[in-house]
Write a protein that holds these residues in place. Structure first.
Motif, PDB file in Angstrom:
ATOM      1  N   ARG A  29      40.503  40.028  34.207  1.00  0.00           N
ATOM      2  CA  ARG A  29      40.460  41.037  33.146  1.00  0.00           C
ATOM      3  C   ARG A  29      40.752  42.435  33.694  1.00  0.00           C
ATOM      4  N   LEU A  30      40.139  42.780  34.820  1.00  0.00           N
ATOM      5  CA  LEU A  30      40.347  44.098  35.413  1.00  0.00           C
ATOM      6  C   LEU A  30      41.775  44.247  35.934  1.00  0.00           C
ATOM      7  N   GLU A  31      42.325  43.164  36.447  1.00  0.00           N
ATOM      8  CA  GLU A  31      43.725  43.193  36.894  1.00  0.00           C
ATOM      9  C   GLU A  31      44.657  43.419  35.706  1.00  0.00           C
ATOM     10  N   ALA A  32      44.334  42.798  34.570  1.00  0.00           N
ATOM     11  CA  ALA A  32      45.152  42.958  33.364  1.00  0.00           C
ATOM     12  C   ALA A  32      45.097  44.393  32.839  1.00  0.00           C
ATOM     13  N   VAL A  36      43.290  50.038  39.761  1.00  0.00           N
ATOM     14  CA  VAL A  36      43.573  50.015  41.192  1.00  0.00           C
ATOM     15  C   VAL A  36      42.567  49.103  41.885  1.00  0.00           C
ATOM     16  N   CYS A  37      43.080  48.141  42.645  1.00  0.00           N
ATOM     17  CA  CYS A  37      42.211  47.230  43.397  1.00  0.00           C
ATOM     18  C   CYS A  37      41.975  47.827  44.785  1.00  0.00           C
ATOM     19  N   GLU A  38      40.754  48.268  45.018  1.00  0.00           N
ATOM     20  CA  GLU A  38      40.415  48.862  46.309  1.00  0.00           C
ATOM     21  C   GLU A  38      40.171  47.797  47.370  1.00  0.00           C
ATOM     22  N   GLN A  39      39.726  46.621  46.935  1.00  0.00           N
ATOM     23  CA  GLN A  39      39.452  45.529  47.875  1.00  0.00           C
ATOM     24  C   GLN A  39      39.628  44.191  47.182  1.00  0.00           C
ATOM     25  N   PHE A 120      30.872  37.044  47.627  1.00  0.00           N
ATOM     26  CA  PHE A 120      32.278  37.417  47.623  1.00  0.00           C
ATOM     27  C   PHE A 120      32.420  38.623  46.709  1.00  0.00           C
ATOM     28  N   ARG A 121      33.047  39.687  47.199  1.00  0.00           N
ATOM     29  CA  ARG A 121      33.146  40.926  46.435  1.00  0.00           C
ATOM     30  C   ARG A 121      34.593  41.372  46.274  1.00  0.00           C
ATOM     31  N   SER A 122      34.921  41.791  45.055  1.00  0.00           N
ATOM     32  CA  SER A 122      36.187  42.457  44.757  1.00  0.00           C
ATOM     33  C   SER A 122      35.851  43.842  44.225  1.00  0.00           C
ATOM     34  N   VAL A 123      36.644  44.842  44.579  1.00  0.00           N
ATOM     35  CA  VAL A 123      36.351  46.220  44.190  1.00  0.00           C
ATOM     36  C   VAL A 123      37.559  46.828  43.471  1.00  0.00           C
ATOM     37  N   PHE A 124      37.298  47.404  42.304  1.00  0.00           N
ATOM     38  CA  PHE A 124      38.326  48.074  41.520  1.00  0.00           C
ATOM     39  C   PHE A 124      37.898  49.512  41.239  1.00  0.00           C
ATOM     40  N   ARG A 125      38.878  50.387  41.080  1.00  0.00           N
ATOM     41  CA  ARG A 125      38.610  51.761  40.673  1.00  0.00           C
ATOM     42  C   ARG A 125      39.006  51.932  39.214  1.00  0.00           C
ATOM     43  N   PHE A 126      38.082  52.449  38.428  1.00  0.00           N
ATOM     44  CA  PHE A 126      38.306  52.693  36.998  1.00  0.00           C
ATOM     45  C   PHE A 126      38.016  54.173  36.763  1.00  0.00           C
ATOM     46  N   ASP A 127      39.074  54.972  36.670  1.00  0.00           N
ATOM     47  CA  ASP A 127      38.929  56.424  36.588  1.00  0.00           C
ATOM     48  C   ASP A 127      38.138  56.902  37.805  1.00  0.00           C
TER      49      ASP A 127
END
Length: 201
Positions: A29-32, A36-39, A120-127
């Motif tokens: 969902r966040l990729e869609a 920005v994917c930080e990790q 397991f962690r994925s990191v995204f930047r939202f604003d």
């Protein structure tokens, strides 16, 4: 400063944590959303240290050694307050070049590993906030880390998260509650141990 410890950082952590149904679905969902994917999805192993008398825990302090993607980080956290679903903590971190040597130093100083947990962690930047999507052995969570409560609340709303489900509890506290509910006697929050337990019961 030696070549063992570098990149010293003192900061304040302000975050809210939400239980989610499926980390993979949230990542998609966040990729869609073209965030920005930080990790990318990365395995973390965390070691919590304390004295035999658990002095740090009694003072609501955390001393943690974390390994992820070949990087090792030593972290100290001190709880300031937990209010309206948001945790405020002082956080001091530094990168460490050798995990085993750092662990040996901590043990020489009187600390011991008393809790291990992985995720397991994925990191995204939202604003101007960071979104941490965590897959853990006891369920999945999304953490929102920002500069203030309003910013975190605003972005939780944009993501459709129910603020009433937010928690300020640490993964250790969440694990203890989960273990008590299912009568799991293990000390650590590890995929292999918990999957084996769930297969039996």
């Amino acid at each position: 400063m030696t070549n063992t410890i570098e990149n010293y950082l003192t900061d304040r952590e302000i975050e809210a944590k939400f239980p989610i149904q499926d980390a993979g679905e949230w990542i998609a969902r966040l990729e869609a959303m073209d965030l920005v994917c930080e990790q990318r999805k990365c395995h973390e192993m965390n070691y919590r240290f304390d004295t035999a008398e658990r002095k740090l825990s009694a003072a609501h302090q955390v001393l943690r050694l974390r390994t992820e993607n070949g990087a090792v980080t030593l972290t100290f956290k001190c709880a300031e307050k937990a209010q309206d679903g948001i945790a405020y903590r002082e956080e001091i971190e530094t990168h460490v070049s050798d995990e085993k040597q750092m662990q040996a130093i901590l043990e020489k100083l009187g600390f011991e590993v008393y809790f291990m947990y992985e995720k397991f962690r994925s990191v995204f930047r939202f604003d101007d906030v960071l979104l941490m999507v965590d897959h853990t052995p006891i369920g999945d969570y999304l953490e929102i880390e920002g500069t203030d409560e309003k910013t975190i609340r605003d972005h939780a709303g944009k993501l459709g998260l129910d603020w009433n489900t937010s928690t300020t509890k640490s993964y250790q506290r969440l694990f203890k509650e989960w273990a008590a509910n299912v009568h799991f006697s293990g000390r650590d929050m590890l995929f292999k141990e918990i999957q084996k337990f769930q297969q039996i019961y």
